[in-house]
Design a protein around this motif. Sequence first.
Motif, PDB file in Angstrom:
ATOM      1  N   ALA A  37       0.806  -1.221   0.000  1.00 17.59           N
ATOM      2  CA  ALA A  37       0.000   0.000   0.000  1.00 17.59           C
ATOM      3  C   ALA A  37       0.843   1.277   0.000  1.00 17.59           C
ATOM      4  O   ALA A  37       0.372   2.337  -0.393  1.00 17.59           O
ATOM      5  CB  ALA A  37      -0.936  -0.001   1.209  1.00 17.59           C
ATOM      6  N   PHE A  38       2.102   1.167   0.413  1.00 17.47           N
ATOM      7  CA  PHE A  38       2.981   2.330   0.466  1.00 17.47           C
ATOM      8  C   PHE A  38       3.929   2.393  -0.726  1.00 17.47           C
ATOM      9  O   PHE A  38       4.794   3.265  -0.803  1.00 17.47           O
ATOM     10  CB  PHE A  38       3.781   2.327   1.772  1.00 17.47           C
ATOM     11  CG  PHE A  38       2.900   2.388   2.986  1.00 17.47           C
ATOM     12  CD1 PHE A  38       2.289   3.565   3.368  1.00 17.47           C
ATOM     13  CD2 PHE A  38       2.658   1.241   3.719  1.00 17.47           C
ATOM     14  CE1 PHE A  38       1.462   3.613   4.478  1.00 17.47           C
ATOM     15  CE2 PHE A  38       1.823   1.268   4.833  1.00 17.47           C
ATOM     16  CZ  PHE A  38       1.218   2.463   5.208  1.00 17.47           C
ATOM     17  N   GLY A  39       3.823   1.426  -1.651  1.00 20.18           N
ATOM     18  CA  GLY A  39       4.671   1.407  -2.838  1.00 20.18           C
ATOM     19  C   GLY A  39       5.940   0.588  -2.689  1.00 20.18           C
ATOM     20  O   GLY A  39       6.720   0.486  -3.633  1.00 20.18           O
ATOM     21  N   ALA A  40       6.170   0.001  -1.515  1.00 22.01           N
ATOM     22  CA  ALA A  40       7.367  -0.823  -1.309  1.00 22.01           C
ATOM     23  C   ALA A  40       7.211  -2.147  -2.067  1.00 22.01           C
ATOM     24  O   ALA A  40       6.127  -2.713  -2.105  1.00 22.01           O
ATOM     25  CB  ALA A  40       7.579  -1.084   0.172  1.00 22.01           C
ATOM     26  N   PRO A  41       8.298  -2.638  -2.668  1.00 25.70           N
ATOM     27  CA  PRO A  41       8.187  -3.881  -3.434  1.00 25.70           C
ATOM     28  C   PRO A  41       7.935  -5.091  -2.538  1.00 25.70           C
ATOM     29  O   PRO A  41       8.462  -5.183  -1.434  1.00 25.70           O
ATOM     30  CB  PRO A  41       9.546  -3.994  -4.140  1.00 25.70           C
ATOM     31  CG  PRO A  41      10.477  -3.217  -3.286  1.00 25.70           C
ATOM     32  CD  PRO A  41       9.662  -2.107  -2.680  1.00 25.70           C
ATOM     33  N   GLU A  42       7.096  -5.995  -3.043  1.00 23.49           N
ATOM     34  CA  GLU A  42       6.796  -7.245  -2.361  1.00 23.49           C
ATOM     35  C   GLU A  42       7.000  -8.399  -3.338  1.00 23.49           C
ATOM     36  O   GLU A  42       6.817  -8.243  -4.541  1.00 23.49           O
ATOM     37  CB  GLU A  42       5.340  -7.288  -1.895  1.00 23.49           C
ATOM     38  CG  GLU A  42       5.022  -6.347  -0.786  1.00 23.49           C
ATOM     39  CD  GLU A  42       3.593  -6.512  -0.296  1.00 23.49           C
ATOM     40  OE1 GLU A  42       3.418  -6.485   0.937  1.00 23.49           O
ATOM     41  OE2 GLU A  42       2.669  -6.652  -1.107  1.00 23.49           O
ATOM     42  N   VAL A  43       7.352  -9.554  -2.790  1.00 22.14           N
ATOM     43  CA  VAL A  43       7.587 -10.755  -3.592  1.00 22.14           C
ATOM     44  C   VAL A  43       6.494 -11.778  -3.307  1.00 22.14           C
ATOM     45  O   VAL A  43       6.179 -12.035  -2.150  1.00 22.14           O
ATOM     46  CB  VAL A  43       8.955 -11.396  -3.257  1.00 22.14           C
ATOM     47  CG1 VAL A  43       9.170 -12.666  -4.055  1.00 22.14           C
ATOM     48  CG2 VAL A  43      10.079 -10.413  -3.490  1.00 22.14           C
ATOM     49  N   THR A  44       5.953 -12.350  -4.368  1.00 24.83           N
ATOM     50  CA  THR A  44       5.080 -13.512  -4.267  1.00 24.83           C
ATOM     51  C   THR A  44       5.718 -14.612  -5.104  1.00 24.83           C
ATOM     52  O   THR A  44       6.065 -14.386  -6.268  1.00 24.83           O
ATOM     53  CB  THR A  44       3.662 -13.209  -4.794  1.00 24.83           C
ATOM     54  OG1 THR A  44       3.129 -12.099  -4.072  1.00 24.83           O
ATOM     55  CG2 THR A  44       2.751 -14.415  -4.612  1.00 24.83           C
ATOM     56  N   LEU A  45       5.900 -15.772  -4.479  1.00 22.67           N
ATOM     57  CA  LEU A  45       6.520 -16.901  -5.169  1.00 22.67           C
ATOM     58  C   LEU A  45       5.445 -17.864  -5.647  1.00 22.67           C
ATOM     59  O   LEU A  45       4.500 -18.157  -4.912  1.00 22.67           O
ATOM     60  CB  LEU A  45       7.482 -17.625  -4.232  1.00 22.67           C
ATOM     61  CG  LEU A  45       8.622 -16.779  -3.659  1.00 22.67           C
ATOM     62  CD1 LEU A  45       9.441 -17.602  -2.678  1.00 22.67           C
ATOM     63  CD2 LEU A  45       9.505 -16.232  -4.767  1.00 22.67           C
ATOM     64  N   HIS A  46       5.609 -18.356  -6.857  1.00 24.56           N
ATOM     65  CA  HIS A  46       4.682 -19.316  -7.457  1.00 24.56           C
ATOM     66  C   HIS A  46       5.461 -20.546  -7.895  1.00 24.56           C
ATOM     67  O   HIS A  46       6.680 -20.507  -8.060  1.00 24.56           O
ATOM     68  CB  HIS A  46       3.973 -18.701  -8.673  1.00 24.56           C
ATOM     69  CG  HIS A  46       3.250 -17.434  -8.385  1.00 24.56           C
ATOM     70  ND1 HIS A  46       2.043 -17.391  -7.724  1.00 24.56           N
ATOM     71  CD2 HIS A  46       3.563 -16.141  -8.666  1.00 24.56           C
ATOM     72  CE1 HIS A  46       1.638 -16.135  -7.618  1.00 24.56           C
ATOM     73  NE2 HIS A  46       2.547 -15.353  -8.180  1.00 24.56           N
ATOM     74  N   ARG A  47       4.763 -21.638  -8.096  1.00 24.93           N
ATOM     75  CA  ARG A  47       5.277 -22.890  -8.664  1.00 24.93           C
ATOM     76  C   ARG A  47       6.689 -23.236  -8.191  1.00 24.93           C
ATOM     77  O   ARG A  47       6.905 -23.459  -7.007  1.00 24.93           O
ATOM     78  CB  ARG A  47       5.180 -22.839 -10.189  1.00 24.93           C
ATOM     79  CG  ARG A  47       3.731 -22.772 -10.677  1.00 24.93           C
ATOM     80  CD  ARG A  47       3.600 -22.475 -12.157  1.00 24.93           C
ATOM     81  NE  ARG A  47       4.124 -21.187 -12.562  1.00 24.93           N
ATOM     82  CZ  ARG A  47       3.460 -20.032 -12.476  1.00 24.93           C
ATOM     83  NH1 ARG A  47       2.254 -19.993 -11.995  1.00 24.93           N
ATOM     84  NH2 ARG A  47       4.011 -18.897 -12.882  1.00 24.93           N
TER      85      ARG A  47
END
Length: 120
Positions: A80-90
């Motif tokens: 929500a503040f623009g900081a990068p986030e990681v989502t891992l898949h497969r």
Amino acid sequence: MRIGIDIMHISRFTRISEHPRYRHVLFTEREAAAASTLRQPRLAEFLAGRFCAKEAVAKLLGRGFGQGLTWHDIEITADAFGAPEVTLHRGAATLASEPISLSLAHQGDLVVCVAMGKVR
């Protein structure tokens, strides 16, 4: 804990950022949607940052793309503040436990990303 780091020249990414096929190969639908309203030179800067972050995460995981990872296995979004986030898949999700922390910085023609997290 492990770290991964990547650095790149944004100008080298401009041609890729303008090519729809390359964007489709490298970025998820959510990443592409986040970039869809941007125009050059901000588009190249934004996508170069996401690309750099994916490379840093892959290094943290100890794998290259094509070695059990695809570009869509690592998704970089923003909180929500623009900081990068990681989502891992497969494939990526089997290699590390989330959360992975990112520090992403842009300066002039450079973008650098450091990723830190636990590997299984």
